[in-house]
Write an enzyme that holds these catalytic residues in place. Structure first.
Site, PDB file in Angstrom:
ATOM      1  N   TYR A   1       0.878  -1.694  -0.159  1.00 26.64           N
ATOM      2  CA  TYR A   1       0.007  -0.066   0.117  1.00 26.64           C
ATOM      3  C   TYR A   1       0.795   1.844  -0.056  1.00 26.64           C
ATOM      4  O   TYR A   1       0.367   1.991  -0.802  1.00 26.64           O
ATOM      5  CB  TYR A   1      -1.040   0.170   1.419  1.00 26.64           C
ATOM      6  CG  TYR A   1      -2.573  -0.494   0.965  1.00 26.64           C
ATOM      7  CD1 TYR A   1      -1.888  -1.960   1.537  1.00 26.64           C
ATOM      8  CD2 TYR A   1      -3.466  -0.573   1.060  1.00 26.64           C
ATOM      9  CE1 TYR A   1      -3.018  -2.770   1.167  1.00 26.64           C
ATOM     10  CE2 TYR A   1      -4.548  -0.592   1.122  1.00 26.64           C
ATOM     11  CZ  TYR A   1      -4.471  -1.563   0.579  1.00 26.64           C
ATOM     12  OH  TYR A   1      -5.454  -2.784   0.588  1.00 26.64           O
TER      13      TYR A   1
ATOM     14  N   LYS B   1       3.935 -15.317   4.121  1.00 26.87           N
ATOM     15  CA  LYS B   1       4.142 -16.214   2.308  1.00 26.87           C
ATOM     16  C   LYS B   1       5.765 -16.139   2.494  1.00 26.87           C
ATOM     17  O   LYS B   1       6.240 -15.692   1.477  1.00 26.87           O
ATOM     18  CB  LYS B   1       3.886 -15.376   1.239  1.00 26.87           C
ATOM     19  CG  LYS B   1       3.536 -16.293   0.071  1.00 26.87           C
ATOM     20  CD  LYS B   1       2.302 -17.265   0.184  1.00 26.87           C
ATOM     21  CE  LYS B   1       3.079 -18.357  -1.048  1.00 26.87           C
ATOM     22  NZ  LYS B   1       2.054 -19.767  -1.625  1.00 26.87           N
TER      23      LYS B   1
ATOM     24  N   ASP C   1      -2.207 -18.518   1.224  1.00 24.28           N
ATOM     25  CA  ASP C   1      -3.343 -18.796   0.837  1.00 24.28           C
ATOM     26  C   ASP C   1      -3.791 -20.352   1.452  1.00 24.28           C
ATOM     27  O   ASP C   1      -5.041 -20.525   1.850  1.00 24.28           O
ATOM     28  CB  ASP C   1      -2.690 -19.814  -0.286  1.00 24.28           C
ATOM     29  CG  ASP C   1      -1.290 -20.054  -0.236  1.00 24.28           C
ATOM     30  OD1 ASP C   1      -0.527 -20.582   0.587  1.00 24.28           O
ATOM     31  OD2 ASP C   1      -0.449 -21.097  -1.236  1.00 24.28           O
TER      32      ASP C   1
ATOM     33  N   ASP D   1      -6.535  -7.304   4.355  1.00 22.84           N
ATOM     34  CA  ASP D   1      -7.582  -6.417   3.763  1.00 22.84           C
ATOM     35  C   ASP D   1      -8.036  -8.026   2.920  1.00 22.84           C
ATOM     36  O   ASP D   1      -9.003  -7.760   3.619  1.00 22.84           O
ATOM     37  CB  ASP D   1      -6.869  -5.710   2.849  1.00 22.84           C
ATOM     38  CG  ASP D   1      -7.793  -5.239   1.724  1.00 22.84           C
ATOM     39  OD1 ASP D   1      -9.243  -4.530   2.578  1.00 22.84           O
ATOM     40  OD2 ASP D   1      -7.231  -4.985   0.571  1.00 22.84           O
TER      41      ASP D   1
ATOM     42  N   ASP E   1     -11.804  -9.498   4.708  1.00 28.09           N
ATOM     43  CA  ASP E   1     -13.254  -9.629   3.412  1.00 28.09           C
ATOM     44  C   ASP E   1     -13.764 -10.792   4.035  1.00 28.09           C
ATOM     45  O   ASP E   1     -14.881 -11.013   3.407  1.00 28.09           O
ATOM     46  CB  ASP E   1     -12.904  -8.988   2.151  1.00 28.09           C
ATOM     47  CG  ASP E   1     -13.600  -7.501   2.041  1.00 28.09           C
ATOM     48  OD1 ASP E   1     -13.253  -7.045   2.787  1.00 28.09           O
ATOM     49  OD2 ASP E   1     -14.114  -7.359   0.819  1.00 28.09           O
TER      50      ASP E   1
END
Ligand code: IPM
Ligand code: MN
Length: 363
Positions: free
Chosen positions: A141, A189, A221, A245, A249
């Site tokens: 970001y 990751k 993942d 983020d 969601d």
């Protein structure tokens, strides 16, 4: 208790839902003899239209001079073709950076009364209670350089973290875990990314300061799948900006609606509070948006900026009670013969206030 709250309602359903959050906070102030002062400023698309910038200077000055900022939502279809740095979202990212809060707390819980709203089976989600701690000021970001070079047909962003940036958000997550079920799952990751290897090493360093908290690490993942398969296994979930983020969601599925979920950003100069849902332009201005995410965000203001834990709890109980009694905004009902009482945005707000009053007066 005196509190100066800046309301930046923003776009779409932002103004309607923040109105209800403010009304609930005013009720709490009246009941407890507190002074909550509200000031209103523009941010996002509305600010682009009136001021030519998504974060006008007077909004930023007022935010920095307040005790807490309550943000509604930003974004609108008419801005979709603008580059990232000109969009309503740029105003949100700029205010996040300026206020300095780096730990974005996103509680995600199942409501017993809403289990049928989730595509997941009731026994999978019933009792789920996760606190996402999303790093909010680093990663893709904010990383530089970043560019879309149209002639070259090439674009890039930079994912960058420092050990200190990971350590400070990890400390907050561990402290929160100590007051919960003492489990922390860090998501990265690390099988592919150097930033994730640094992330994992830094989290492990901080973990040694909190021997009572059990730590596990998951790849993002795999975590996306575990959250849907076995959400009840997770307590505090700590992760970097973009992974947080996405996972937050996704986890809206556990609750059955993103419209129910609040967030608080702490650790900086001024705490920033925002529901996790977006501006939902398709239903804006119709009085049908679910104000619960915003109202529960108000509860987080009381908890994290005012130390009014009982009052925060009263708001949370009131929302549950309202659902228990069968009241719903239209987003929460499916089909025709649902048997619920469908209420407008202000009607839901009024119900919550009524119940908050009953709870606090009888406490
Ligand atoms: C969120 C939102 C924002 C984000 C957008 C609107 C910039 O999706 O708060 O989750 O990506 O952080
Ligand atoms: Mn998001």
């Amino acid at each position: 208790m005196k509190l100066k709250i800046l309301v930046t309602a923003g776009d779409g359903i932002g103004p309607e839902v923040t109105n209800e959050a403010v009304a609930v906070l005013k009720e709490i102030a009246a009941l407890g003899g507190h002074t909550f002062e509200f000031d209103y400023k523009r941010i996002g698309g509305i600010a682009i239209t009136t001021d030519g910038t998504p974060l006008p200077k007077d909004t930023l000055d007022a935010a920095l001079a307040s005790d807490a900022v309550l943000l509604g939502a930003v974004g609108g279809n008419e801005f979709n073709s603008l580059p990232p740095d000109k969009r309503p979202e740029a105003g949100l990212l700029a205010i996040r950076a300026a206020l300095g809060g780096f730990a974005n707390l996103r509680p995600c819980f199942s409501f017993k009364e809403l289990t049928s709203n989730s595509p997941l089976r009731p026994e999978v989600i019933d009792g789920a209670d996760i606190l996402f701690v999303r790093e909010l000021l680093g990663g893709l970001y904010f990383g530089a350089p970043r560019e879309w070079n149209k002639e070259k047909g090439e674009a890039f962003n930079t994912m960058r973290y420092t050990r200190d940036e990971v350590a400070r958000v990890a400390r907050i997550a561990f402290k929160l875990a100590q007051n919960r079920r003492k489990k922390l799952c860090s998501v990265d990751k690390a099988n592919v990314l150097e930033t994730s290897q640094l992330w994992r090493a830094s989290v492990n360093e901080i973990a040694s300061e909190f021997p009572d908290v059990t730590v596990e690490h998951q790849y993002v993942d795999a975590m996306a799948m575990h959250l849907m398969n076995r959400p009840k296994d997770f307590d505090v979930v700590l992760t970097e900006n973009l992974f947080g983020d996405i996972l937050s969601d996704e986890s809206g599925v556990i609750t059955g609606s993103l419209g129910m979920l609040p967030s608080a950003t702490i650790g900086g100069k001024v705490n920033l509070y925002e529901p996790i849902h977006g501006s939902a332009p398709d239903i804006a201005g119709k009085g049908i948006a679910n104000p619960c995410g915003a109202i529960l965000t108000g509860a987080l203001i009381l908890r994290h900026s005012a130390g009014l834990e009982a009052e925060a709890g009263a708001i949370e109980t009131a929302v549950r009670k309202m659902l228990e009694q069968g009241y719903r905004t239209p987003d929460l009902v499916r089909g025709k013969d649902h048997g619920y009482t469908v209420l407008s945005t202000p009607e839901v707000g009024a119900k919550v206030r009524e119940m908050v009053k009953t709870i606090l007066v009888n406490a």
